[in-house]
Structure formats: C-alpha cells, structure tokens
Design a protein around this motif. Structure first.
Motif, mmCIF file in Angstrom:
data_model
loop_
_atom_site.group_PDB
_atom_site.id
_atom_site.type_symbol
_atom_site.label_atom_id
_atom_site.label_comp_id
_atom_site.label_asym_id
_atom_site.label_seq_id
_atom_site.Cartn_x
_atom_site.Cartn_y
_atom_site.Cartn_z
ATOM 1 N N ILE A 23 58.334 57.338 20.466
ATOM 2 C CA ILE A 23 56.890 57.125 20.600
ATOM 3 C C ILE A 23 56.502 56.994 22.075
ATOM 4 O O ILE A 23 55.448 57.490 22.505
ATOM 5 N N TYR A 24 57.338 56.358 22.874
ATOM 6 C CA TYR A 24 57.050 56.156 24.296
ATOM 7 C C TYR A 24 57.211 57.445 25.105
ATOM 8 O O TYR A 24 56.396 57.741 26.000
ATOM 9 N N ALA A 25 58.265 58.236 24.830
ATOM 10 C CA ALA A 25 58.613 59.364 25.701
ATOM 11 C C ALA A 25 58.055 60.700 25.235
ATOM 12 O O ALA A 25 57.952 61.627 26.054
ATOM 13 N N ALA A 26 57.693 60.851 23.971
ATOM 14 C CA ALA A 26 57.250 62.162 23.470
ATOM 15 C C ALA A 26 56.026 62.701 24.192
ATOM 16 O O ALA A 26 55.977 63.901 24.507
ATOM 17 N N PRO A 27 54.981 61.879 24.501
ATOM 18 C CA PRO A 27 53.820 62.456 25.226
ATOM 19 C C PRO A 27 54.154 62.939 26.630
ATOM 20 O O PRO A 27 53.392 63.726 27.210
ATOM 21 N N ARG A 28 55.263 62.510 27.193
ATOM 22 C CA ARG A 28 55.643 62.886 28.565
ATOM 23 C C ARG A 28 56.517 64.147 28.589
ATOM 24 O O ARG A 28 57.044 64.497 29.646
ATOM 25 N N THR A 29 56.702 64.794 27.433
ATOM 26 C CA THR A 29 57.444 66.043 27.339
ATOM 27 C C THR A 29 56.501 67.157 26.887
ATOM 28 O O THR A 29 55.371 66.903 26.457
#
Length: 305
Positions: free
Chosen positions: A106-112
C-alpha cells in the motif's frame, strides 16, 4: 460457516490481480536490467574518451535504476507471499503475519509505474478500510518494511558509491580508469605470484649424484598393479578360513551321442576303405625313407610283369 459469494468474488479478483502484478514486475525488472546494461557500455565509452565528469553525472541514473529494480524485486516477493497465503486474507481483520507485506505494498505501489500492482493495492484498501490504509501511507505504526523505505529515499548517491560503480564498469569493459591503475594491478599480480618481488629464488639444495640415484628404490606406487582386485571374504562361523576360487574355463565333456559316433567311426572306415589300409601298410614298409633310382627301376619292372 461458508464464506459469502461477495467475499469469494473479492478474493478471486485479488488472486488474479496478484498474479498479474508478479508477471508485470518481472517484465519491468528485465527491461530495466537491459537498459542499464546499455548505459554501462556508454559509461565505459565516456571513460575511454576521458569525459569523466559526464560519466559521473550519468552513472547516477544507473544507480537509481538499480535501486528501483531492487525495490520491484522486494514487492514481487511480497505479492508471491500474499498469493501463497491467500486463505489468510478471508477475515476482515488483517493477519499479523501479513501486516508488513500488505502495508508495504500500500505504501510503495503509488511510487511505481506498475498499474497491476496499483490495482492490487486498491483491492487491499477496499478490503481493510481507510484507517488501515492511512496507517500504511503515513507509516504511523512502523509496519512498513525498512528496506522498502530505504529504497524509496530520494537523495544523491554517495561519491564513494559513484567511484565504485565507475571502477567496476571500467574493469568490466577493459578501460584503463583511473589512468595507470591497470598497470599497477598487473604489477601487483606479478608480485603476488613471485614471493621475492620478482627475483629468482636460489636453489639451496645440491643435486643428487648418480650413485645416490642408483641406490634409490622406486616407490611402491609406481609398481604396476593388476587392474582387477578382489577382496577376500570375511571369516564367519560357517567358513572360518575363507578362500577365493576364481572361475576357470568350462570343461567340455562329449555327449553320449558324440561318443557313440566316435566308437562307430573306426570300424566303418575300415570296411569302406580297404585301399587306405593297404597304402598305410606299404608306407610302414617303406619306413618313410626316400627311395633311390635303383629301387624305383626295380618297382617299374615288377609292375610290368
């Protein structure tokens, strides 16, 4: 109690989305690795031309690409973990063993740039609620993996890391950078091979004389051994002194039919061939000696009569 149809539908959608995310993450990693390989070749060309400042700036893109590839690999492992433990995602409350991978996604998916992973994140947010998602985004409870946070930090790389990257690229593509370091490496290798700094070691022992060599006996290992070795059997209560019996050639015994034929053969030959018997008698009379001319003339005269 059997799960409801809506829960089964949500779980099947999440399962499909996790599989798509895993395959997409692998494809992106392979693509980034191929691009980074081309960029390394360009860096080597720049170092060979002496454009060191340009190479130092561009190598930061390679470092950032490697960090992103490592992050995608971590997220891929988390997706595989959730797929393997899909049965633990049925309850509305998050399992404590899956809290770290779910909150890290949830934390890292928007940054990919992986859309499939972002869709899987949306399904997880809908399942566990806004409060759970807010805790993951802000990392208020510190459940997001430390290595994920470290890979997502935006900061310039350490100058020492930049130098290490440039040295490794130069070594891989055979570029002499920094100038003269390649020659020093060759010199150090030669020094390591020769213990006295390249000087020849003197022979401290005198050579053996011919008399000493004649007295010397060859070692037992040089004596030719038989290619076949058989270990004797260990003694037992039935056979106290065991011996090895090697099989010899089989003895051929004539059968009854062959022995009967041999007995009949001399008599039949004697009846059927009387001339042969007379010739053998005449040979015995002659005694195997060569007759002379007078004896031959006597025999011809006897035949004429």
């Amino acid at each position: 109690m059997a799960p409801s149809s809506s829960l089964v539908r949500e779980q099947s959608k999440l399962k499909v989305q996790l599989k798509l995310s895993i395959s997409r993450l692998r494809m992106v990693q392979q693509k980034d690795t191929a691009i980074a390989k081309q960029q390394r070749r360009q860096m080597a060309h720049l170092l060979e031309l002496g454009k060191e400042e340009s190479a130092r700036i561009r190598v930061e893109n390679i470092i950032r690409s490697d960090v992103t590839t490592e992050l995608l690999e971590i997220l891929e492992l988390y997706c595989e973990l959730l797929l393997a433990r899909i049965g633990l995602l049925e309850p509305k409350e998050c399992d404590p063993g899956l809290e770290e991978p779910i909150k890290s996604i949830i934390y890292a998916a928007p940054r990919t740039d992986v859309k499939e992973l972002q869709q899987a994140r949306q399904l997880l947010v809908e399942k566990y609620g806004k409060e759970f998602a807010l805790e993951a985004i802000e990392n208020s409870d510190g459940k997001v993996a430390e290595r994920v946070l470290k890979k997502l930090k935006v900061e310039p790389p350490d100058p020492e890391l930049v130098n290490l990257y440039l040295k490794e690229i130069a070594r891989t593509y055979g570029v002499d950078w920094p100038k003269g370091e390649k020659r020093q490496d060759h010199g150090s290798d030669e020094d390591e091979d020769s213990p006295t700094g390249g000087q020849a070691v003197k022979n401290l022992e005198e050579p053996l004389t011919t008399e000493e060599l004649n007295k010397a006996t060859p070692p037992q290992d040089l004596v030719p051994k038989s290619p076949v070795s058989i270990a004797p059997p260990s003694p037992s209560t039935d056979n106290v002194n065991p011996r090895i019996k090697l099989p010899g050639p089989p003895e051929l015994k004539p059968s009854a039919k062959m022995s009967g034929l041999k007995k009949d053969t001399p008599s039949t030959q004697a009846q059927s061939d009387p001339k042969g018997k007379d010739e053998e008698g005449s040979k015995k009379l002659v005694g195997g000696k060569i007759p002379d001319v007078d004896e031959l003339s006597r025999r011809f005269a006897a035949l004429k009569r």
